[in-house]
Design a protein around this motif. Structure first.
Motif, PDB file in Angstrom:
ATOM      1  N   LEU A   1       0.830  -1.200   0.000  1.00 41.38           N
ATOM      2  CA  LEU A   1       0.000   0.000   0.000  1.00 41.38           C
ATOM      3  C   LEU A   1       0.868   1.255   0.000  1.00 41.38           C
ATOM      4  CD1 LEU A   1      -3.167   0.458   2.170  1.00 41.38           C
ATOM      5  CD2 LEU A   1      -1.521   2.289   1.995  1.00 41.38           C
ATOM      6  N   LEU A   2       1.921   1.255   0.808  1.00 43.54           N
ATOM      7  CA  LEU A   2       2.830   2.399   0.851  1.00 43.54           C
ATOM      8  C   LEU A   2       3.576   2.566  -0.465  1.00 43.54           C
ATOM      9  CD1 LEU A   2       4.245   1.930   4.447  1.00 43.54           C
ATOM     10  CD2 LEU A   2       2.826   3.828   3.667  1.00 43.54           C
TER      11      LEU A   2
ATOM     12  N   ALA B   1       3.926   5.975  -5.657  1.00 47.40           N
ATOM     13  CA  ALA B   1       3.737   6.199  -7.089  1.00 47.40           C
ATOM     14  C   ALA B   1       2.821   7.396  -7.345  1.00 47.40           C
ATOM     15  CB  ALA B   1       3.167   4.943  -7.736  1.00 47.40           C
ATOM     16  N   LEU B   2       1.901   7.658  -6.419  1.00 47.31           N
ATOM     17  CA  LEU B   2       0.971   8.773  -6.574  1.00 47.31           C
ATOM     18  C   LEU B   2       1.556  10.099  -6.109  1.00 47.31           C
ATOM     19  CD1 LEU B   2      -2.328   7.138  -5.229  1.00 47.31           C
ATOM     20  CD2 LEU B   2      -1.744   7.574  -7.619  1.00 47.31           C
TER      21      LEU B   2
ATOM     22  N   ILE C   1      -3.212  14.567  -7.073  1.00 50.09           N
ATOM     23  CA  ILE C   1      -4.114  13.468  -6.748  1.00 50.09           C
ATOM     24  C   ILE C   1      -5.541  13.992  -6.638  1.00 50.09           C
ATOM     25  CG2 ILE C   1      -2.362  12.083  -5.570  1.00 50.09           C
ATOM     26  CD1 ILE C   1      -3.414  13.137  -2.917  1.00 50.09           C
ATOM     27  N   THR C   2      -6.498  13.089  -6.741  1.00 51.25           N
ATOM     28  CA  THR C   2      -7.908  13.449  -6.637  1.00 51.25           C
ATOM     29  C   THR C   2      -8.461  12.980  -5.293  1.00 51.25           C
ATOM     30  OG1 THR C   2      -8.712  11.363  -7.565  1.00 51.25           O
ATOM     31  CG2 THR C   2      -8.145  13.139  -9.119  1.00 51.25           C
TER      32      THR C   2
ATOM     33  N   VAL D   1       7.553  11.513  -0.653  1.00 50.14           N
ATOM     34  CA  VAL D   1       7.993  10.230  -1.238  1.00 50.14           C
ATOM     35  C   VAL D   1       9.052   9.585  -0.351  1.00 50.14           C
ATOM     36  CG1 VAL D   1       9.164   9.150  -3.187  1.00 50.14           C
ATOM     37  CG2 VAL D   1       7.404  10.877  -3.602  1.00 50.14           C
ATOM     38  N   ARG D   2      10.013  10.398   0.118  1.00 52.32           N
ATOM     39  CA  ARG D   2      11.068   9.851   0.985  1.00 52.32           C
ATOM     40  C   ARG D   2      10.476   9.296   2.274  1.00 52.32           C
ATOM     41  NH1 ARG D   2      13.800  14.468  -0.989  1.00 52.32           N
ATOM     42  NH2 ARG D   2      13.228  15.688   0.863  1.00 52.32           N
ATOM     43  N   ARG D   3       9.490   9.991   2.828  1.00 53.51           N
ATOM     44  CA  ARG D   3       8.874   9.504   4.072  1.00 53.51           C
ATOM     45  C   ARG D   3       8.141   8.186   3.826  1.00 53.51           C
ATOM     46  NH1 ARG D   3       7.886  11.663   9.036  1.00 53.51           N
ATOM     47  NH2 ARG D   3       9.905  12.585   8.549  1.00 53.51           N
TER      48      ARG D   3
END
Length: 295
Positions: free
Chosen positions: A82-83, A88-89, A94-95, A278-280
């Protein structure tokens, strides 16, 4: 049993609350140690509610250890995936629908833990004595007093300030320091929120009384385990997917609000802030995979 995507909240039976919280949080460097110590932490958290006797003590500890082992093997890889999908998003916009879809996936994982814990939770519930239910009632009263102090005794302005501070801490932990414009957006979102602490308090008290009545019935009637587990399962589902009424409407409104607000904040983030996100997420994923690989 399969849980539908209509599930509105992650809260489930108190007896597995700590483990569900750990699943929701994922992991970070500090939480890796906490995750491995969850059986002990969970035991003391539960003991504050139920004051276990000498017979229950070793059984509860063993069941918590088994539940964590199952979670490590079965749920951590799913949470890591999931992470990975969230990573990727994160670089793009994002919506709200994408945020809600991710939230649904998280709730499904939380409820998978609840479902797996039901047999052990039923055994524990059937072993409780009347004196332990008095302890549970006292603990509920203490929690309610703390909730009143934190939320109900404050002015609407103070409630907004408290929620803003909480959201700001969480958002900056994820994206880094927000700009003045981003903080203004967050303040506006909090000011326009449909959150109603009085309605939340009424619901929590209702569920507390329902839990006490259910457990008192177990003490008085000593039902068969299958009957007791079915009753507990129904209780969990009523919390996870409330019946039609004001609380269900509030939960649905808060869910949609949260998805809209999260998307708006993310879409207003800079490229460097999204890179930080993203890094987190990558760090969380690495920690989860490391935990899953650890016996």
């Amino acid at each position: 049993m399969r849980f539908s995507s209509r599930i509105r909240c992650a809260s489930v039976a108190r007896i597995i609350g700590v483990l569900l919280l750990a699943a929701a949080l994922g992991a970070c460097s500090a939480i890796r140690l906490a995750y491995n110590n969850l059986p002990t932490v969970s035991y003391w958290w539960l003991d504050a509610y139920l004051d276990f006797d000498s017979t229950q003590n070793p059984k509860v500890r063993d069941e918590l250890a088994q539940l964590l082992a199952w979670h490590r093997q079965n749920e951590l890889p799913r949470l890591a995936t999931l992470l990975q999908d969230a990573q990727a998003l994160a670089p793009g916009e994002i919506t709200p629908a994408q945020v809600c879809a991710m939230a649904d996936r998280i709730r499904e994982r939380l409820l998978a833990v609840a479902e797996h814990a039901e047999p052990a939770g039923t055994d524990l519930a059937l072993s409780l004595a009347s004196s332990q239910l008095l302890q549970l009632e006292r603990k509920y009263a203490k929690n309610n007093a703390e909730y009143r102090k934190d939320w109900l005794d404050r002015t609407p302005e103070q409630v907004q300030e408290k929620r803003y501070d909480q959201f700001l801490d969480r958002t900056e932990d994820f994206y880094g320091r927000l700009t003045a414009e981003q903080r203004d957006l967050l303040k506006q979102q909090v000011a326009q929120s449909v959150f109603d602490p009085k309605l939340a308090d009424a619901e929590r008290r209702k569920r507390q009384q329902e839990a006490l009545a259910l457990l008192r019935g177990f003490v008085a009637r000593k039902p068969a385990p299958a009957e007791a587990q079915a009753a507990l399962h129904g209780y969990i589902l009523r919390i996870a997917d409330p019946p039609p009424g004001p609380w269900r409407d509030q939960q649905q409104a808060l869910l949609q609000e949260g998805c809209r607000n999260t998307a708006a904040l993310h879409n207003g983030a800079s490229a460097s802030q999204r890179a930080q996100a993203v890094r987190r997420l990558q760090a969380y994923e690495n920690d989860l995979r490391e935990l899953a690989a650890t016996p």
